[in-house]
Design a protein around this motif. Structure first.
Motif, short mmCIF file in Angstrom:
data_model
loop_
_atom_site.label_atom_id
_atom_site.label_comp_id
_atom_site.label_asym_id
_atom_site.label_seq_id
_atom_site.Cartn_x
_atom_site.Cartn_y
_atom_site.Cartn_z
N ASP A 74 -7.99 33.61 34.44
CA ASP A 74 -6.75 34.37 34.29
C ASP A 74 -5.68 33.93 35.29
O ASP A 74 -4.71 34.65 35.54
N GLY A 75 -5.85 32.73 35.85
CA GLY A 75 -4.86 32.15 36.75
C GLY A 75 -4.81 30.64 36.56
O GLY A 75 -4.96 29.87 37.51
N LEU A 76 -4.60 30.21 35.33
CA LEU A 76 -4.68 28.78 34.99
C LEU A 76 -3.51 27.98 35.56
O LEU A 76 -2.35 28.34 35.32
N PRO A 77 -3.80 26.90 36.27
CA PRO A 77 -2.73 26.07 36.85
C PRO A 77 -2.27 24.98 35.88
O PRO A 77 -2.33 23.78 36.17
N VAL A 78 -1.84 25.39 34.69
CA VAL A 78 -1.40 24.42 33.68
C VAL A 78 -0.02 24.80 33.18
O VAL A 78 0.35 25.97 33.17
N ALA A 79 0.72 23.81 32.73
CA ALA A 79 2.07 24.02 32.24
C ALA A 79 2.05 24.50 30.79
O ALA A 79 1.12 24.18 30.03
N PRO A 80 3.05 25.25 30.37
CA PRO A 80 3.13 25.67 28.97
C PRO A 80 3.21 24.46 28.03
O PRO A 80 3.76 23.42 28.36
N GLU A 81 2.60 24.62 26.85
CA GLU A 81 2.62 23.61 25.79
C GLU A 81 2.17 22.24 26.28
O GLU A 81 2.78 21.22 25.98
N SER A 82 1.05 22.25 27.03
CA SER A 82 0.52 21.00 27.58
C SER A 82 -0.64 20.43 26.77
O SER A 82 -1.03 19.27 26.96
N PHE A 83 -1.23 21.24 25.87
CA PHE A 83 -2.44 20.82 25.16
C PHE A 83 -2.34 21.18 23.68
O PHE A 83 -1.68 22.15 23.31
N ASP A 84 -3.04 20.39 22.87
CA ASP A 84 -3.10 20.75 21.45
C ASP A 84 -4.44 21.34 21.06
O ASP A 84 -4.64 21.76 19.92
N LEU A 85 -5.38 21.41 22.01
CA LEU A 85 -6.67 22.09 21.79
C LEU A 85 -7.13 22.71 23.11
O LEU A 85 -7.14 22.04 24.14
N VAL A 86 -7.48 24.00 23.07
CA VAL A 86 -8.06 24.68 24.22
C VAL A 86 -9.42 25.24 23.80
O VAL A 86 -9.53 25.92 22.77
N VAL A 87 -10.44 24.94 24.59
CA VAL A 87 -11.82 25.37 24.31
C VAL A 87 -12.35 26.15 25.50
O VAL A 87 -12.09 25.79 26.66
#
Length: 278
Positions: free
Chosen positions: A90-103
């Motif tokens: 619940d504190g992900l260090p990722v930018a918005p719209e960075s991936f096309d698949l999240v698992v």
């Protein structure tokens, strides 16, 4: 106002670090989750180039061919072993719209802010990106719960995490903003020779109690629970335990996605379709 946290974050990280060296000996639940995720992924005719795995454990997840994979885990050792990043779900260090698949497999059942974690994973997806997840939920561990309830009948302690069922899981997907949400479940039954083998598996998969304010387990309670567990054994001396696996599928919203028909917009009645005569 923020909701109070029910899980001890520090204890959760330590349990994951403790489980890391021998996790492969106890990974059968997550292996089943990954199999289910792989089946769902195989049914999607899409090329995925940037993949995020939230809760990587020992790095057993195999991404689609040709994709770049980023792994994240709350445990330092799991993240280090898998070449990933240490961070809470619940504190992900990722930018918005960075991936096309999240698992995500095997972690959402012990996250403090599940709606927040799901919303962050949805924001990490590009429009029309795919989210696939699985975790233990439903009415899992009924035999273990009953055994401890019998052992502590006079003063039951909070020893088990609250569970998310299929219906609530679907509601959480909608709340997080996913389009075309689907939640479904599978059940696994595992038979144990005694309570201690089951507890060993739970420790080995980093799935023991990390509730805040948890009460230490004393020998008397453990012995009484072991007796109660054995009383529920089949004639061959083994006791069955159930694990409910909840699977989630959702898509990041996109204008190109199919939309449900507006209510009342049908041009043909159901009776006419079925050929019913009044």
């Amino acid at each position: 106002m923020d909701s109070p946290e029910i899980f001890d974050r520090a204890a959760r990280r330590l349990r994951r670090d403790r489980a890391a060296p021998s996790y492969a000996e106890h990974d059968f639940l997550r292996a089943a989750m990954l199999d289910g995720i792989a089946e769902r992924l195989d049914s999607v005719n899409r090329r995925f180039e940037r993949v995020l795995e939230v809760g990587c454990f020992d790095g057993a997840f195999v991404p689609p061919p040709g994709s770049a994979l980023t792994r994240i885990d709350a445990g330092c050792l799991f993240a280090e072993q898998a070449g990933g990043i240490q961070a809470d779900e619940d504190g992900l260090p990722v930018a918005p719209e960075s991936f096309d698949l999240v698992v995500s497999a095997g972690v959402l059942d012990s996250v403090n802010d599940v709606p927040g974690a799901l919303a962050q994973m949805r924001r990490a997806l590009v429009p029309d990106g795919l989210f696939l997840a699985a975790f233990v939920g439903g009415t899992s561990l009924p035999t273990l719960r009953a055994s401890f309830l019998q052992a502590e009948a006079e003063r039951p302690a909070a020893r088990f995490h609250p569970m998310i069922d299929v219906r609530s899981a679907g509601d959480l997907l909608v709340r997080a903003g996913f389009a075309l949400p689907v939640a479904d479940g599978e059940t696994l039954s595992v038979r144990y020779p005694d309570l201690f083998r089951l507890i060993g598996d739970l420790r080995g998969m980093a799935a023991t109690n990390v509730l805040k304010g948890r009460v230490p387990l004393d020998r008397r309670t453990l012995g009484a629970a072991a007796t109660a567990f054995a009383e529920r054994a089949d004639p061959d001396g083994r006791t069955a335990e159930r694990f409910d696996l909840i699977f989630l599928t959702g898509w990041a919203p996109s204008p190109d996605q199919p939309k449900p028909a507006r209510r009342g917009s049908a041009t043909t009645s159901l009776a006419a379709t079925l050929g019913r005569k009044d």
